[in-house]
Structure formats: C-alpha cells, structure tokens
Design a protein around this motif. Structure first.
Motif, short mmCIF file in Angstrom:
data_model
loop_
_atom_site.label_atom_id
_atom_site.label_comp_id
_atom_site.label_asym_id
_atom_site.label_seq_id
_atom_site.Cartn_x
_atom_site.Cartn_y
_atom_site.Cartn_z
N LYS A 23 34.08 58.79 38.07
CA LYS A 23 32.67 58.42 38.24
C LYS A 23 31.94 59.70 38.61
CE LYS A 23 29.39 55.26 40.44
NZ LYS A 23 29.17 54.15 41.39
N ALA A 25 28.58 62.07 39.23
CA ALA A 25 27.18 62.16 39.62
C ALA A 25 26.59 63.45 39.07
CB ALA A 25 27.04 62.13 41.14
N ILE A 55 26.20 58.57 36.82
CA ILE A 55 24.96 58.30 37.54
C ILE A 55 24.20 59.61 37.72
CG2 ILE A 55 26.05 56.39 38.81
CD1 ILE A 55 25.79 58.13 41.36
N ILE A 57 21.61 61.78 40.49
CA ILE A 57 21.08 61.87 41.86
C ILE A 57 20.07 63.00 41.92
CG2 ILE A 57 21.59 62.31 44.29
CD1 ILE A 57 24.39 61.22 43.83
N ALA A 117 26.95 61.67 46.72
CA ALA A 117 27.88 61.38 45.62
C ALA A 117 29.05 60.54 46.14
CB ALA A 117 28.38 62.67 44.99
N CYS A 122 31.46 58.33 43.85
CA CYS A 122 31.75 59.30 42.79
C CYS A 122 32.88 60.23 43.23
CB CYS A 122 30.51 60.14 42.46
SG CYS A 122 29.13 59.17 41.80
N ILE A 125 31.03 65.73 40.72
CA ILE A 125 29.62 66.07 40.59
C ILE A 125 29.48 67.05 39.43
CG2 ILE A 125 27.64 67.24 41.64
CD1 ILE A 125 28.68 66.34 44.36
#
Length: 242
Positions: A23, A25, A55, A57, A117, A122, A125
């Motif tokens: 996952k 970020a 995702i 941020i 994150a 997550c 990054i």
C-alpha cells in the motif's frame, strides 16, 4: 505517456520498488513532479503484475495555498486523497526564523509524511524525485559536504518502519514539465519564500551552464551513480535486497 511509463516500469523492475500487497502513499506536493508520479503510478496500477493499493497525501504547511484542485484531481483518477494541515510554516519561519529553512522544513515534512503514511496503513511512500534531482543531489553532496553521496531509488527506514521508493529516477525534469502541460495537471505554485533561492537552484544553473560546453554532462554524472564496479552508490542487486 507510454515513454514515461516505460521508464517508470524499468526503475520499478531494476530496483524491485513494488511488490504485490504493497500500500503506497504518494507524497503529493502539488508540484509537477509529484503530480506526474501519481498519474503514472495510477496508470501503471492498471497493468502492473504486482497488485498494490495507492493513496495520495498532501501536507498543507499552513502557507495559505489552496490545495482544493488536488482533491478534484485525485477524485478524477480514483485515488484516495488526504490533505493534512500542519504548522510547518509557523515553526520554520515564525518561531525558528530560519535563514536557511530548507533542511528543517524537509525534516518536518519527512517526519509528518512518514507518520501519516503509517496511520493510513501504508508500508511504502513514493516520492517524485527524478534523474535531474539525483544529479543535483550528487553534486550538492560533493561541493558542500565533501562526500560522494546521493539518495537511493529505495530506502528502508527501520525506525519509521516504512520504505521510501523513487520510481521516476529514470525520468528527466523536462519530461515531467511537459507531461503536466500536455495533460493540464493542476500544478499548485510553491508558496515557500525560499523557492528559487536555494543551493539546489544554484547547482541546477551550474549544470545548465556546464552543459553548453559538455553536452553529455548529465548522462555522464548519472552514469557515475550506477557505476558500481568503481564506486557503490546505486547497486541494483544490493538495493533489491533491502
């Protein structure tokens, strides 16, 4: 887009940047590089052999900038978006009154991005650094610190329990600029008072000046990063194991 995606995929494969189950970020500042990164990763996700979540941020430093276009952009490409209010501007400029604010600002942003994150579950990054950033960082290190160093395409942060990846390290800055222009991406102007007045900007101008007499200077400098036979900086096999 296909040419950029090819370079992105090459970096992902060379350094094993993404695995199934990740996952990720994306640190979305609203600048041309982070916007390009998010758009490319979202496209890559459609055909990637690795199944991963994505995702975005955005850290609002409290500078008064309007980040609402990023909300709309992320919604249009179906990416979960989080805008995080911070007091970074107040700390750096009003409380600490830093004359050279970049180092402290970067430290605060890194810490906040790592924390959020992890909060959003997550494990990685993604940052929008590209080939020109790598070359500039190499020269900044040599000129101002007296050492040969550069960020890595993949960095494991044990204390933060998160991994940083830089999937655009084979892309050049002009490509991200052109991509944003051609695709009308919503660039947010950098409100920082120090923007355009940094050592990095000086190095960028120096490279441009030297390039007039040495057209291959950027190619040669970037080549030194991956020349692990002479000096380990970016060794693909060692980085893959991180």
């Amino acid at each position: 887009m296909q040419k950029l995606l090819s370079k992105l995929r090459q970096a992902i494969n060379d350094y094993a940047l993404i695995q199934s189950g990740d996952k990720i970020a994306v640190g979305l500042s609203g600048g041309k590089d982070s916007l390009t990164l998010l758009r490319l990763l979202r496209e890559y996700k459609n055909f990637s052999p690795e199944k991963f979540d994505l995702i975005a941020i955005t850290l609002n430093p409290g500078s008064g900038a309007d980040f609402s276009p990023l909300h709309d952009f992320c919604k249009s490409i179906d990416v979960e978006f989080h805008e995080i209010p911070t007091d970074i501007k107040e700390i750096v400029f009003d409380i600490r009154k830093e004359k050279n604010p970049c180092s402290l600002c970067a430290k605060l942003r890194r810490g906040a991005l790592n924390d959020y994150a992890k909060k959003f579950n997550c494990n990685k990054i993604a940052l929008g650094h590209h080939k020109d950033d790598a070359i500039e960082t190499l020269l900044l290190s040599m000129f101002y610190e007296g050492r040969v160093s550069c960020f890595s395409p993949k960095t494991r942060l044990e204390k933060a329990d998160i991994t940083l990846i830089r999937p655009m390290i084979y892309l050049e800055e002009y490509q991200t600029r052109k991509f944003c222009r051609d695709n009308s991406l919503p660039i947010i102007e950098n409100p920082c008072p120090a923007n355009g007045h940094t050592k990095r900007e000086d190095i960028k101008n120096t490279i441009k000046m030297l390039g007039k007499d040495i057209p291959s200077i950027k190619k040669n400098l970037f080549g030194s990063l991956t020349n692990s036979d002479q000096l380990f900086i970016w060794d693909k096999e060692k980085i893959k194991k991180h």
